[in-house]
Structure formats: C-alpha cells, structure tokens
Design an enzyme around this catalytic site. Structure first.
Site, PDB file in Angstrom:
ATOM      1  N   GLU A 147     -17.717  49.895 -48.823  1.00 30.76           N
ATOM      2  CA  GLU A 147     -18.272  50.898 -49.753  1.00 30.76           C
ATOM      3  C   GLU A 147     -18.518  50.368 -51.162  1.00 30.76           C
ATOM      4  OE1 GLU A 147     -15.720  54.343 -49.450  1.00 30.76           O
ATOM      5  OE2 GLU A 147     -16.073  54.541 -47.303  1.00 30.76           O
ATOM      6  N   ASN A 188     -18.980  47.187 -44.612  1.00 35.32           N
ATOM      7  CA  ASN A 188     -18.870  48.520 -44.011  1.00 35.32           C
ATOM      8  C   ASN A 188     -19.191  49.591 -45.063  1.00 35.32           C
ATOM      9  OD1 ASN A 188     -17.910  50.093 -41.656  1.00 35.32           O
ATOM     10  ND2 ASN A 188     -16.219  50.722 -42.987  1.00 35.32           N
ATOM     11  N   HIS A 225     -20.315  58.917 -40.509  1.00 31.48           N
ATOM     12  CA  HIS A 225     -19.824  60.278 -40.766  1.00 31.48           C
ATOM     13  C   HIS A 225     -21.041  61.163 -41.010  1.00 31.48           C
ATOM     14  CE1 HIS A 225     -15.743  58.756 -41.258  1.00 31.48           C
ATOM     15  NE2 HIS A 225     -16.180  57.866 -42.126  1.00 31.48           N
ATOM     16  N   GLU A 255     -17.044  54.424 -37.870  1.00 29.78           N
ATOM     17  CA  GLU A 255     -16.158  55.548 -38.244  1.00 29.78           C
ATOM     18  C   GLU A 255     -16.783  56.889 -37.853  1.00 29.78           C
ATOM     19  OE1 GLU A 255     -14.855  55.432 -42.319  1.00 29.78           O
ATOM     20  OE2 GLU A 255     -14.717  53.251 -42.366  1.00 29.78           O
ATOM     21  N   ASP A 257     -17.745  60.444 -36.946  1.00 26.85           N
ATOM     22  CA  ASP A 257     -17.348  61.831 -36.677  1.00 26.85           C
ATOM     23  C   ASP A 257     -18.490  62.717 -37.145  1.00 26.85           C
ATOM     24  OD1 ASP A 257     -16.941  61.835 -39.463  1.00 26.85           O
ATOM     25  OD2 ASP A 257     -14.757  61.906 -39.299  1.00 26.85           O
TER      26      ASP A 257
END
Ligand SMILES: *[C@@H]1O[C@H](CO)[C@@H](O)[C@H](O)[C@H]1NC(C)=O
Length: 375
Positions: A147, A188, A225, A255, A257
């Site tokens: 990030e 990432n 996400h 990651e 979701d």
C-alpha cells in the site's frame, strides 16, 4: 468427449462435495488460500476448515507478521504471533504467503519519527533482514511493500517515503531478495483492480522504476476488497492483470472479500455476491500469470469488515455459523468446470456462470464450444 457430453457433465457437477484448493489445482492454479488471524487459532471449528489442505492450499497470517508484532520496539524481535500461523502451514504442508514487511500502517511509534535517509535505510534493513531471515525458506511469497499509494496515485507520505522517497521501495526489495532469495517478492495494494485508474498507473510506473534500479519484483498482489454489486467486472480485472503481467512473472488476488453494504441481505444480494466472486476467480483462471486467490478470511465470524466499515459485512464465502454461501458453491462450480473443460491456459476461454434462483449455478463453456476442448 463430445461437446454435448461435456455440457451435461458441467451441469450435473456436484461442487458441494469438492473443496476449493483441490478444484483450483485441478483447474491449473497454484493455490486457493485464506488469511488466518491469531484469535481464531483456538477455535477448533475454525481450525478444522483452515487446516484442510484440500480447501486451502495456502494461508496468510492476517496480522501476525506485521511490523507492530515482529519488531514492536526497535531491535527487539518477537515472532510468537507469526510463528503460531507459520507453524500451522509447517504441520499441514500448506503454502505460507508471508505478509508484510514494509507498510505505513500498524507500525510501532519509533518508525514514524523523523529520520534522515541513512537512518531510515538502516531501520528498514534491520527489520527485513531479521524478519525475512527468521522466516527464510518458509514463505512461498512475501508482500515486501504494501500500500505505497493513495487512491489518486500519489505516494503516501509515510515515514519511509518522507525519509527516502521511492528509494525505500527499491531498497526493501533488494534487502528482501538478499535475505531470502527463493521467495517470490510481491508488491501488494488495494483499489488496483479496476482498469485503468491512477493508482494502477502509478503502480506500473513504480514497478518499472524499481526494476530499472536493479531490484527484483516478482509479483503484484491485487487485494480484491470490494462491495457487492460494485465489484470490478471480469473484463476489467483481466485488463489490469494483463498490464501487470507485462512487468512481473506472476499476479495474484491476495485479500479477497466482497462485502454487503446493507444488512440483512436478500437472496438477490447473495446471488450478486456470488457473481462478483465468480468474476474474480474467473479473471484469475483466464489470466495465464495469475497463480492463485487468497480470501481475507473464509468465515464472517473473523472478517475484519464489520469493525472497519460499521453496518457492512457478510463478505466471506462461509457465514458466521460456518455454512457455505451461494458464493462458495458458485466459485466451486466455476473451478470444477474449468478443471473439467481444461480451460486454463487457453487464451479464448470464457466460461460464463449464471447464478440463478436459489443459487443454482449454470456454467456455459463458451470456450469449449469455440475451440473444441475435450472433443
Ligand atoms: C492510465 O493509463 C492508461 C493507459 O495508458 C490510460 O488510458 C488512462 O487514462 C490512465 N488513467 C489515468 C487516470 O491517468
């Protein structure tokens, strides 16, 4: 096999009996994985599924390896939380995706003091040499830098960036490569899924700059996400991964979701969620360099979403009582269909999945029709 037989096989598939990693491997991926957080380790019901290698071929410590856990005060290292999860992978033989070495968040206070370039470089060197050294040989991949960008594509004004500019990224990748040469080194980030926003463009430019400066970046992780009904389309995801694939040897969803923004959900909401998950998995299957998918925990019981986004949630493939959702069945169906049809690696593959009434999944194998796969 004739097309008609193939088609029948797909419709009568019984994915409920099958598990995600087993299907993913059969479909040509390296793994289907999940994040695991330390509080869940004592929950036997949770661990029975988390440790099931056929369900999850890879696990990622959700928090255990973050800086605040591994070097809570300067020069004092603590691997208890990280090891607790790494040890699960050792016992089961699951891959370990290690996460994360250099991130602006969950940092102990000392890292955010005002340092000059040399001081920060030493802090980063010490941290990576120790942490990546401790886990040497255990990590399939490391999220080396996490990030680095704001959503508008500007570098985050993190302590590391303030002291070193983009060189903190180059330096981190170089030290990680020296410390554990055989692990895959990843950058990432989130919101780098929907082609072609400013953050994606900034990421591409950064990767080029860092590589040109002599550092190795093996992979780009798209966190994945997103919100039900507002998730990027399969086409958008594939376009983005194609751009990343020009620069690195592998890409992955790291990651995933997909959260509902209003609760409780309706059947239609849950079917939309299934479609959104299927788009993510389908995009990976159809991208030659996409190695796998990690979900950011598998059950709503341990999802970070309600804590971070009050009023939103139910983002995972299992509900909080460990029932599999329509999204699970749909993902399993897609993987099974892809495995049976041998779609992976065939550039023209475009399996289309319809999620209908009551979660009934219909897979239309356009590629099988177009290319005669299996005839
Ligand atoms: C990102 O790059 C692409 C391809 O060069 C371009 O079409 C797009 O407009 C850029 N996006 C932004 C927000 O600058």
């Amino acid at each position: 096999m004739h097309f008609s037989q193939l088609f029948v096989a797909l419709l009568t598939a019984a994915p409920a009996d099958c598990q995600l990693d087993k299907l993913a491997k059969a479909a040509g991926l390296k793994y289907f994985g999940t994040a695991v957080d330390n509080p869940a380790l004592n929950n036997q019901q949770y661990m029975r599924i988390a440790r099931d290698k056929d369900e999850f071929g890879s696990i990622t410590p959700a928090n255990g390896q973050k800086w605040s856990n591994t070097e809570p005060s300067q020069g004092r290292f603590n691997y208890g939380s990280g090891d607790a999860i790494a040890n699960v992978a050792k016992q089961t033989g699951q891959l370990l995706r290690c996460h994360t070495l250099v991130w602006y968040n969950q940092l102990p206070g000392y890292v955010s003091s005002n340092y000059n370039r040399d001081q920060m470089q030493r802090i980063i060197t010490t941290h990576i040499q120790n942490v990546a050294g401790h886990y040497k040989g255990q990590c399939y991949a490391w999220d080396v830098v996490n990030e680095a960008f704001e959503d508008d594509g500007k570098f985050r004004q993190s302590a590391m960036y303030r002291a070193m500019g983009i060189d903190y990224i180059t330096h981190s990748f170089k030290i990680a490569a020296q410390t554990d040469p055989s692990t895959k080194l990843y950058y990432n980030d989130f919101n780098i899924e929907r082609c072609c926003n400013a953050k994606i463009n900034a990421t591409l430019a950064m990767v080029k700059t860092v590589q040109a400066a002599g550092a190795r970046i093996d992979g780009i992780g798209m966190q994945g996400h997103s919100r039900v009904g507002k998730s990027p389309s399969k086409r958008e995801l594939m376009d983005t991964m194609a751009r990343f694939s020009e620069l690195v040897q592998e890409v992955a969803f790291t990651e995933v979701d997909i959260r509902h923004t209003k609760l409780p959900t309706t059947a239609a909401d849950r079917e939309q969620q299934a479609k959104d998950y299927v788009d993510v998995v389908g995009a990976c299957l159809e991208t030659p360099k996409c190695v796998g998918i990690t979900i950011w925990d598998y059950t709503d019981q341990y999802s970070w979403i309600p804590g971070q986004y009050p009023g939103e949630g139910e983002a995972c493939l299992w509900d909080r009582s460990y029932n599999k959702k329509v999204a699970y069945t749909s993902v399993a169906s897609l993987l099974q269909s892809a495995a049976e049809a041998g779609l992976r690696g065939k550039a023209v593959a475009t399996p289309a999945v319809d999620v209908g009434e009551g979660g009934k999944v219909t897979v239309r194998t356009v590629a099988a029709e177009a290319t005669g796969v299996g005839r």
